[in-house]
Design a protein around this motif. Structure first.
Motif: not given
Length: 389
Positions: A139-140, A145-148, A251-252, A256-257
């Protein structure tokens, strides 16, 4: 005539010849080596000597006859002594010692289970932190968004966190067992001391009771230490799980973003502490708290009120359902007495509210989410109420 003339000579010669034959038979040695005179009478007596010699051989067989009587007497004395030594107190000592052995076995088994749970929790926490670190690192640098892949890693971390919660439940079961063992230890300690006052005891009984009391005291120390370690581990693991669940909510939202949303509650609290945010200024709450039901009510009716665990549980449950929730902390002072008494109570209630606010800050809740206010009310002692805005 001639015969008659020589008759005396023949008679004398015959007598001499017979004397010479007897003399030769008695004096000359025989060719067989035996005594010419025949066996004497003394050797006949010595020939009978071996018969008396056999009598001492039979005597030792007769001497041990009294020995079984002596052993029987000694065994009877031993049996009487054992019967005399078997007193009521000695039986009580044996009974208490048997209970002590059972208690020590339970304590050893519980300690082994605790060590296994600790090792399992350390491994699960390490895997959890590794999974969360992988998500945060991705994420950094930014991702979709919503990477599986991140969703899968998030689910893995959440499953590990749930397993840590299962370990907490197992620790609670161990605490119940140790509490039962603590009750048994107190029972043994009390009964061991009471056994000293029983009548009809021997010196050996009191010596055994003294040794038993030492063993019971050592076991009591082990039980208390084990109970304390379990309590600390449960509180530490509970705080860890509650904090990480709040972090997982953040984190959730970040997954999502596809962008990291900032530091967790723990990191924010650390930042506030290192920036010197020690002075707490009063804040007005966004809405009135009168007539509303508080989340937590802390009554300072005695010294050193233990409110940390209840306060943390209430805040963590609220953050699980509402990650962005804010709170109002109200200091309530009794309105009884004169003006000076009311002013003193208000100052005391404010100090208590500031201490609660610092406690929330140490738990990881940012001070920006808490509004501090004060009022008077119908209370018997100073109170601090926590409301959800």
């Amino acid at each position: 005539m001639v015969f008659k003339k020589y008759r005396p000579l023949v008679f004398c010669a015959t007598a001499l010849l017979s004397g010479c034959s007897f003399s030769s038979d008695s004096l000359l040695p025989t060719l067989t080596g035996e005594d010419p005179a025949g066996p004497p009478a003394a050797p006949a007596k010595t020939a009978q000597a071996p018969t008396p010699r056999l009598e001492p051989v039979a005597r030792p067989a007769l001497r041990p006859a009294p020995a079984p009587m002596m052993r029987t007497a000694r065994s009877s004395q031993t049996a009487n002594g054992a019967a005399m030594a078997s007193t009521f107190v000695s039986g009580k000592v044996a009974e208490l010692r048997q209970e002590l052995r059972r208690l020590q076995t339970n304590v050893s088994k519980t300690n082994s289970n605790l060590q296994q749970l600790r090792s399992s929790s350390v491994q699960k926490a390490s895997n959890y932190q590794r999974a969360v670190a992988d998500v945060n690192s991705r994420l950094q640098v930014g991702t979709t968004p919503g990477n599986p892949i991140l969703v899968q890693q998030f689910n893995t971390a959440l499953a590990l966190l749930n397993k840590i919660s299962t370990d907490i439940s197992s620790m609670n079961k161990l605490t119940t067992q140790v509490t039962s063992d603590s009750t048994l230890a107190a029972f043994l300690s009390e009964n061991t001391r009471a056994a000293f006052r029983l009548s009809g005891a021997l010196d050996e009984d009191h010596a055994g009771l003294a040794m038993l009391e030492d063993e019971v005291n050592r076991t009591v120390v082990l039980v208390d230490r084990l109970l304390k370690e379990l309590s600390e581990d449960i509180q530490r693991q509970t705080n860890f799980v509650a904090t990480e669940r709040s972090n997982m909510n953040t984190l959730s939202a970040s997954i999502k973003t596809g962008e990291i949303m900032g530091a967790s509650l723990t990191n924010r609290a650390l930042t506030a502490a290192t920036s010197g945010a020690g002075a707490i200024t009063p804040r007005a709450s966004g809405s009135t708290t009168l007539g509303r039901r508080p989340l937590v009510v802390i009554r300072f009716d005695r010294k050193d009120v233990a409110y940390d665990q209840a306060l943390y549980n209430a805040v963590s449950r609220t953050l699980e359902s509402r990650p962005g929730a804010t709170f109002a902390l109200v200091a309530v002072a009794p309105n009884t007495g004169g003006a000076a008494k009311v002013a003193l109570n208000r100052n005391k209630a404010r100090r208590n509210a500031e201490n609660v606010l610092r406690t929330l800050q140490r738990m990881g809740l940012p001070t920006q989410r808490v509004a501090l206010s004060e009022r008077t009310g119908r209370a018997t002692s100073t109170e601090v109420h926590l409301y959800l805005n």
